[in-house]
Design a protein around this motif. Structure first.
Motif, PDB file in Angstrom:
ATOM      1  N   CYS A   1      39.068   2.180  20.152  1.00  0.00           N
ATOM      2  CA  CYS A   1      40.305   1.497  20.550  1.00  0.00           C
ATOM      3  C   CYS A   1      41.496   2.459  20.598  1.00  0.00           C
ATOM      4  CB  CYS A   1      40.606   0.352  19.594  1.00  0.00           C
ATOM      5  SG  CYS A   1      39.388  -0.977  19.646  1.00  0.00           S
ATOM      6  N   ARG A   2      41.571   3.366  19.648  1.00  0.00           N
ATOM      7  CA  ARG A   2      42.717   4.279  19.562  1.00  0.00           C
ATOM      8  C   ARG A   2      42.705   5.315  20.669  1.00  0.00           C
ATOM      9  NH1 ARG A   2      46.964   6.963  18.919  1.00  0.00           N
ATOM     10  NH2 ARG A   2      47.462   5.246  20.276  1.00  0.00           N
ATOM     11  N   ASN A   3      41.497   5.749  21.070  1.00  0.00           N
ATOM     12  CA  ASN A   3      41.400   6.817  22.057  1.00  0.00           C
ATOM     13  C   ASN A   3      40.923   6.244  23.386  1.00  0.00           C
ATOM     14  OD1 ASN A   3      40.534   9.195  23.545  1.00  0.00           O
ATOM     15  ND2 ASN A   3      40.856  10.280  21.626  1.00  0.00           N
TER      16      ASN A   3
ATOM     17  N   SER B   1      33.929  -6.619  26.424  1.00  0.00           N
ATOM     18  CA  SER B   1      34.475  -5.294  26.094  1.00  0.00           C
ATOM     19  C   SER B   1      34.578  -5.088  24.591  1.00  0.00           C
ATOM     20  CB  SER B   1      35.850  -5.113  26.743  1.00  0.00           C
ATOM     21  OG  SER B   1      35.759  -5.183  28.153  1.00  0.00           O
ATOM     22  N   LEU B   2      35.061  -6.099  23.882  1.00  0.00           N
ATOM     23  CA  LEU B   2      35.196  -5.981  22.429  1.00  0.00           C
ATOM     24  C   LEU B   2      33.833  -5.810  21.775  1.00  0.00           C
ATOM     25  CD1 LEU B   2      37.954  -8.664  21.702  1.00  0.00           C
ATOM     26  CD2 LEU B   2      38.231  -6.189  21.801  1.00  0.00           C
ATOM     27  N   ALA B   3      32.829  -6.498  22.313  1.00  0.00           N
ATOM     28  CA  ALA B   3      31.475  -6.356  21.764  1.00  0.00           C
ATOM     29  C   ALA B   3      30.939  -4.951  21.989  1.00  0.00           C
ATOM     30  CB  ALA B   3      30.546  -7.389  22.404  1.00  0.00           C
TER      31      ALA B   3
ATOM     32  N   VAL C   1      42.868  -2.068  30.792  1.00  0.00           N
ATOM     33  CA  VAL C   1      43.779  -0.915  30.728  1.00  0.00           C
ATOM     34  C   VAL C   1      43.583  -0.218  29.385  1.00  0.00           C
ATOM     35  CG1 VAL C   1      46.193  -0.162  30.742  1.00  0.00           C
ATOM     36  CG2 VAL C   1      45.441  -2.012  32.264  1.00  0.00           C
ATOM     37  N   GLU C   2      43.692  -0.980  28.295  1.00  0.00           N
ATOM     38  CA  GLU C   2      43.429  -0.434  26.966  1.00  0.00           C
ATOM     39  C   GLU C   2      43.194  -1.577  25.978  1.00  0.00           C
ATOM     40  OE1 GLU C   2      47.683   0.418  24.932  1.00  0.00           O
ATOM     41  OE2 GLU C   2      47.246   1.726  26.640  1.00  0.00           O
ATOM     42  N   VAL C   3      42.547  -1.236  24.876  1.00  0.00           N
ATOM     43  CA  VAL C   3      42.277  -2.196  23.805  1.00  0.00           C
ATOM     44  C   VAL C   3      42.949  -1.699  22.537  1.00  0.00           C
ATOM     45  CG1 VAL C   3      40.500  -3.344  22.428  1.00  0.00           C
ATOM     46  CG2 VAL C   3      40.044  -2.798  24.834  1.00  0.00           C
TER      47      VAL C   3
ATOM     48  N   THR D   1      44.500  -6.809  23.983  1.00  0.00           N
ATOM     49  CA  THR D   1      43.830  -6.081  25.058  1.00  0.00           C
ATOM     50  C   THR D   1      44.627  -6.215  26.349  1.00  0.00           C
ATOM     51  OG1 THR D   1      41.695  -6.592  24.044  1.00  0.00           O
ATOM     52  CG2 THR D   1      41.668  -5.833  26.328  1.00  0.00           C
ATOM     53  N   GLU D   2      44.959  -5.081  26.959  1.00  0.00           N
ATOM     54  CA  GLU D   2      45.744  -5.089  28.190  1.00  0.00           C
ATOM     55  C   GLU D   2      44.803  -5.023  29.394  1.00  0.00           C
ATOM     56  OE1 GLU D   2      48.606  -1.957  27.794  1.00  0.00           O
ATOM     57  OE2 GLU D   2      49.624  -2.954  26.124  1.00  0.00           O
TER      58      GLU D   2
END
Length: 407
Positions: A103-105, A252-254, A277-279, A265-266
């Motif tokens: 998530c961070r990267n 996506s989260l899974a 776009v990003e989580v 989540t964007e």
């Protein structure tokens, strides 16, 4: 509970109060702790959070002395460290460290999602040694260039040719570090421009089960700046669009391995369908939790702490006073200079208003989410959506920037 402790890793919001309200004692880890904070927490520890080895050693020492049941932060930059501490202390309910890195990267998230065939987005990773012409083969302009591990739309560039990409890379490389002193990833991301309206999905995952709490419409300035200027909750989407977005986020989260986390989540809704776009493994910023609570009664920030104890939405005391919709608008500086505005301006529609600057103060031109001037929040009712009310209120704000060169 009286002798159970929660480690707070450089909190940026009201994490200390959230933990104390649940009856737990607090251990604060921060590089520099203010005089007031020393008395707000039970165990204040000043420590260099960028030195992970020292932090982990200290946390092990604390765990040998105290009953630590949770590690908690809503600080975007410190979520991986909090996950790493949780794993070291073998806490039962935690965001897995690998998921926190995903998530961070942004490059890790994009790689994982593309490999799984979920909302594929073309991208390249480059650095100062890369041959741009070779790397850009097979990918069409315009392109987005951004660091892998920054936030707040900082150093995000829309580029229409190779020369603009070279300039963007130079700007990113010159930044070297993010605002908490962490080195920017040597890999810089170049990815296809996702054209379409933007949304954020507020959700919670507990025991591998994700619940979508709601979808926020995001209002963003046109590139090249990409500054978030407002949010409307809930977003007014067609049923099939909402279904596609929900399914994309859940999948996506899974794939990213997210668990025991509130996520933000964007997503952009493109002509190919929704694309990530990003989580972010935390509640949304920019007062989105305020909007969500006003409409649903769910306090995302309290929930973010409770999931570190293995609890979900059913453990919350839901607010009974809710409204159909809520919106926020941010005020921007269109140039550098001295700002002037009517401090006495009032509207019955405004539920909350805040200025980040003082009247007459010198301000920079707003170029990212970090240097906006202030905001106001409006609620809708059964007759009028908040998004329609907010437009009329915004006209009443008279924000002027006087350039220093003007007489």
């Amino acid at each position: 509970m009286d002798n159970q402790y929660v480690i707070l890793v450089s909190p940026r919001d009201n994490e200390v109060q959230l933990v104390q309200q649940q009856g737990y004692k607090t251990i604060l880890l921060r590089k520099e702790i203010s005089f007031d904070e020393i008395f707000d927490v039970d165990v204040p520890i000043e420590i260099d959070l960028n030195n992970e080895e020292v932090v982990l050693e200290k946390c092990l020492e604390l765990a040998n002395q105290l009953d630590i049941i949770s590690v908690f932060t809503m600080n975007e930059y410190r979520i991986p460290l909090a996950s790493k501490i949780s794993e070291l202390l073998q806490l039962k309910y935690k965001l897995p460290y690998e998921a926190s890195l995903n998530c961070r990267n942004k490059k890790m998230a994009r790689q994982k999602l593309n490999e799984a065939g979920i909302g594929e987005v073309q991208y390249r990773l480059i650095n100062t040694q890369s041959d741009l012409k070779t790397e850009l083969e097979g990918i069409d302009f315009p392109l987005i260039v951004k660091p892998s591990n920054d936030s707040g739309s900082k150093n995000v560039y829309l580029c229409n040719n190779e020369a603009e990409i070279s300039t963007a890379i130079k700007h990113i490389v010159q930044s070297e570090k993010n605002i908490v002193g962490q080195s920017l990833d040597a890999d810089i991301m170049i990815e296809e421009f996702l054209n379409g309206p933007e949304f954020s999905i507020e959700s919670v995952t507990v025991n591998g089960q994700t619940t979508i709490i709601g979808i926020t419409k995001k209002l963003v300035t046109p590139y090249p700046l990409s500054i978030e200027v407002g949010h409307d909750f809930p977003a007014n989407l067609h049923a099939n669009e909402e279904k596609e977005i929900r399914e994309l986020v859940e999948e996506s989260l899974a794939v990213l391995g997210v668990d025991f986390a509130v996520t933000h989540t964007e997503v952009k809704l493109t002509n190919k369908g929704p694309r990530i776009v990003e989580v972010n493994a935390r509640p949304g910023g920019d007062e989105i939790p305020h909007l969500v609570k006003a409409v649903t009664g769910i306090d995302l920030k309290s929930l973010a702490f409770l999931v570190t104890l293995g609890k979900g939405i059913d453990s919350l005391d839901l607010s009974s006073s809710t409204v159909p919709s809520a919106s926020i608008r941010f005020l921007l500086a269109n140039q550098e200079g001295k700002v002037s505005f009517n401090e006495q301006f009032q509207s019955a529609y405004i539920k909350e208003q805040k200025w980040y600057v003082k009247n007459g103060e010198s301000v920079k031109r707003t170029e990212s989410n970090f240097d906006r001037l202030g905001y106001f929040i409006v609620y809708g009712d059964e007759q009028n959506l908040s998004s329609s009310k907010v437009d009329s209120v915004e006209k009443g704000f008279s924000v002027k920037i006087k350039n220093p060169l003007e007489i």
